[in-house]
Scaffold this active site. Structure first.
Site, mmCIF file in Angstrom:
data_model
loop_
_atom_site.group_PDB
_atom_site.id
_atom_site.type_symbol
_atom_site.label_atom_id
_atom_site.label_comp_id
_atom_site.label_asym_id
_atom_site.label_seq_id
_atom_site.Cartn_x
_atom_site.Cartn_y
_atom_site.Cartn_z
ATOM 1 N N ILE A 1 29.733 -6.709 8.610
ATOM 2 C CA ILE A 1 30.712 -5.351 8.633
ATOM 3 C C ILE A 1 30.458 -5.315 10.324
ATOM 4 C CG2 ILE A 1 30.261 -3.068 8.066
ATOM 5 C CD1 ILE A 1 28.521 -3.643 5.855
ATOM 6 N N PRO A 2 31.914 -5.448 10.741
ATOM 7 C CA PRO A 2 32.043 -5.778 12.109
ATOM 8 C C PRO A 2 31.947 -4.236 13.071
ATOM 9 C CG PRO A 2 34.377 -5.353 11.060
ATOM 10 C CD PRO A 2 33.245 -5.338 9.978
ATOM 11 N N CYS A 3 30.820 -3.852 13.230
ATOM 12 C CA CYS A 3 30.655 -2.873 14.445
ATOM 13 C C CYS A 3 30.910 -3.267 15.629
ATOM 14 C CB CYS A 3 29.151 -2.378 14.072
ATOM 15 S SG CYS A 3 27.959 -3.475 14.420
ATOM 16 N N HIS A 4 30.869 -4.378 15.892
ATOM 17 C CA HIS A 4 31.205 -5.047 17.175
ATOM 18 C C HIS A 4 32.539 -4.784 17.528
ATOM 19 C CE1 HIS A 4 32.126 -8.339 14.411
ATOM 20 N NE2 HIS A 4 33.073 -9.056 15.359
ATOM 21 N N ARG A 5 33.514 -4.662 16.665
ATOM 22 C CA ARG A 5 34.966 -4.395 16.875
ATOM 23 C C ARG A 5 35.317 -2.922 17.447
ATOM 24 N NH1 ARG A 5 36.683 -7.538 11.375
ATOM 25 N NH2 ARG A 5 36.023 -9.543 12.164
#
Length: 171
Positions: free
Chosen positions: A131-135
């Site tokens: 779940i790409p919170c880094h984006r």
């Protein structure tokens, strides 16, 4: 807060460090967090890493997570198929290789004045990378990331390079 360690947990190896993964009773990934961020919880649980590694090698969801993470870091996977507890998370809408600002995420969630809430959504994400919170980045550029800015930059650079390489092949 880290959920109690259950028998359905294990260690996932990545180039950015070991990650603790937990699987729900319904066989869905419920947590994937860097080990150095949850070290106290692991120690308090009474489990050692060797025991967690045994679990990883046995549980089909943990095996799938490890395989998909290996493919992701090798630049061969852009979408994860492992079943998630929260498979409708707002962050899943952010395409691979792209970034959104907190404001763009807030707009997507239907909260145009909710940039801080978007930050909260990122901060409380229990499944790093998949779940790409880094984006999600600030308007000023790459900043906050619970697992450290170096990891965030690494992930964004990895995705940008894979996207760039694919575009070159299309030309």
């Amino acid at each position: 807060m880290v959920p109690p360690i259950s028998r359905n947990c294990g260690i996932i190896e990545t180039p950015l460090g070991e990650m603790l993964a937990t699987v729900s009773v319904g066989n869905r990934l419920e947590k994937l967090e860097f080990r150095d961020r949850v070290e106290d919880s692991i120690a308090a649980s009474g489990f050692d890493v060797a025991e967690l590694m045994k679990n990883t090698k046995k549980h089909p969801i943990l095996l799938q997570v490890q395989q998909e993470m290996n493919e992701y870091f090798a630049g061969k996977r852009q979408k994860f198929n492992v079943p998630l507890v929260d498979d409708n998370h707002h962050l899943l809408a952010i395409p691979y290789g792209e970034t959104w600002t907190y404001q763009e995420l807030a707009n997507y969630m239907g909260k145009p004045k909710g940039a801080r809430y978007a930050g909260y959504v990122c901060k409380t994400n229990n499944v790093c990378i998949i779940i790409p919170c880094h984006r999600v980045v600030a308007k000023s550029g790459v900043v906050n990331y619970g697992a450290g800015p170096g990891r965030k930059i690494f992930l964004l650079d990895l995705e940008a390079k894979v996207t760039e390489d694919k575009l070159k092949k299309l030309k």
